[in-house]
Write a protein that holds these residues in place. Structure first.
Motif, PDB file in Angstrom:
ATOM      1  N   SER A  65     -67.776  -3.192   8.007  1.00 18.84           N
ATOM      2  CA  SER A  65     -68.701  -2.157   7.534  1.00 18.84           C
ATOM      3  C   SER A  65     -68.806  -1.026   8.540  1.00 18.84           C
ATOM      4  O   SER A  65     -69.099   0.113   8.170  1.00 18.84           O
ATOM      5  CB  SER A  65     -70.081  -2.756   7.243  1.00 18.84           C
ATOM      6  N   ALA A  66     -68.559  -1.317   9.809  1.00 21.46           N
ATOM      7  CA  ALA A  66     -68.577  -0.259  10.828  1.00 21.46           C
ATOM      8  C   ALA A  66     -67.500   0.774  10.537  1.00 21.46           C
ATOM      9  O   ALA A  66     -67.731   1.980  10.647  1.00 21.46           O
ATOM     10  CB  ALA A  66     -68.378  -0.860  12.218  1.00 21.46           C
ATOM     11  N   LEU A 104     -58.892   0.156  22.079  1.00 20.12           N
ATOM     12  CA  LEU A 104     -60.111  -0.264  22.790  1.00 20.12           C
ATOM     13  C   LEU A 104     -60.767  -1.450  22.087  1.00 20.12           C
ATOM     14  O   LEU A 104     -61.255  -2.371  22.752  1.00 20.12           O
ATOM     15  CB  LEU A 104     -61.095   0.904  22.900  1.00 20.12           C
ATOM     16  N   PHE A 105     -60.781  -1.431  20.759  1.00 19.61           N
ATOM     17  CA  PHE A 105     -61.330  -2.554  20.010  1.00 19.61           C
ATOM     18  C   PHE A 105     -60.593  -3.840  20.356  1.00 19.61           C
ATOM     19  O   PHE A 105     -61.202  -4.899  20.517  1.00 19.61           O
ATOM     20  CB  PHE A 105     -61.243  -2.283  18.501  1.00 19.61           C
ATOM     21  N   SER A 106     -59.283  -3.754  20.517  1.00 19.36           N
ATOM     22  CA  SER A 106     -58.483  -4.955  20.771  1.00 19.36           C
ATOM     23  C   SER A 106     -58.800  -5.593  22.117  1.00 19.36           C
ATOM     24  O   SER A 106     -58.503  -6.770  22.322  1.00 19.36           O
ATOM     25  CB  SER A 106     -56.990  -4.639  20.675  1.00 19.36           C
ATOM     26  N   TRP A 110     -67.307  -7.768  23.291  1.00 18.75           N
ATOM     27  CA  TRP A 110     -68.760  -7.693  23.093  1.00 18.75           C
ATOM     28  C   TRP A 110     -69.015  -7.073  21.730  1.00 18.75           C
ATOM     29  O   TRP A 110     -68.556  -5.961  21.447  1.00 18.75           O
ATOM     30  CB  TRP A 110     -69.366  -6.873  24.224  1.00 18.75           C
ATOM     31  N   LEU A 111     -69.739  -7.778  20.869  1.00 15.31           N
ATOM     32  CA  LEU A 111     -69.937  -7.363  19.485  1.00 15.31           C
ATOM     33  C   LEU A 111     -70.503  -5.945  19.359  1.00 15.31           C
ATOM     34  O   LEU A 111     -69.957  -5.142  18.598  1.00 15.31           O
ATOM     35  CB  LEU A 111     -70.794  -8.373  18.730  1.00 15.31           C
ATOM     36  N   PRO A 112     -71.572  -5.572  20.057  1.00 13.34           N
ATOM     37  CA  PRO A 112     -72.092  -4.200  19.881  1.00 13.34           C
ATOM     38  C   PRO A 112     -71.072  -3.119  20.245  1.00 13.34           C
ATOM     39  O   PRO A 112     -70.970  -2.095  19.560  1.00 13.34           O
ATOM     40  CB  PRO A 112     -73.306  -4.146  20.822  1.00 13.34           C
ATOM     41  N   LEU A 113     -70.295  -3.344  21.282  1.00 14.23           N
ATOM     42  CA  LEU A 113     -69.269  -2.378  21.663  1.00 14.23           C
ATOM     43  C   LEU A 113     -68.170  -2.334  20.601  1.00 14.23           C
ATOM     44  O   LEU A 113     -67.716  -1.252  20.205  1.00 14.23           O
ATOM     45  CB  LEU A 113     -68.679  -2.726  23.026  1.00 14.23           C
TER      46      LEU A 113
END
Length: 176
Positions: A65-66, A104-106, A110-113
């Motif tokens: 959803s993000a 960066l996601f990979s 940390w979930l919020p990041l």
């Protein structure tokens, strides 16, 4: 009927091949299709193994959803932007920053990041895709529009399964 379709498709390939702009736009669509978009099928594994949430469908849905939220924000910004001379730079920036956000996601654990990065990924992806398709329309001769858009539609997103295999092999070889 099928032979006529292939002749039309081949004619579209010729038009794209003769235009540096159309060929460049197609390449700019293929690169993320092969190297970036395939991250989506691996988000459940990432959620489980990297973020440590197991088989939590809610967290998986939260992350996806993000991307959607970022896409909506990006579309609203695009709509308010109007026409301008910086469209090419915005498209290239969108492509670059979209790929950077997925990179960066990979490496985020940390979930919020991860959530914030995917919002930005969705935003940048809309800039890339929207402007790419706009330029495709603007630089395609009217008499070849259907054939050229068929090439764009088949090669751009159509090549993504190859990217899925490449990314899957990379994850199998190097892990998350």
């Amino acid at each position: 009927q099928g032979a006529r379709g292939w002749r039309s498709y081949t004619a579209g390939l010729v038009v794209v091949g003769r235009s540096r702009i159309l060929l460049g736009l197609l390449i700019l669509q293929v690169i993320p299709s092969v190297l970036v978009y395939p991250y989506l099928p691996f988000v459940p594994i990432f959620t489980s193994e990297v973020l440590g949430f197991g088989k939590n469908a809610s967290v998986y849905g939260f992350l996806l959803s993000a991307v959607g939220f970022g896409s909506l924000v990006g579309a609203a910004l695009m709509a308010g932007r109007g026409s301008g001379q910086r469209g090419g730079k915005l498209m290239l920036g969108g492509a670059f920053f979209y790929m950077l956000m997925i990179t960066l996601f990979s490496v985020s654990s940390w979930l919020p990041l991860s959530f914030g990065i995917l919002i930005l990924a969705g935003l940048f992806n809309v800039y890339n895709l929207n402007l790419n398709q706009t330029f495709y329309q603007l630089h395609t001769p009217n008499e070849a529009r259907g054939r050229v858009l068929a090439v764009n539609g088949l090669i751009g997103p159509g090549i993504q399964p190859i990217g899925n295999m490449v990314m899957g092999a990379g994850i199998a070889g190097w892990g998350f």
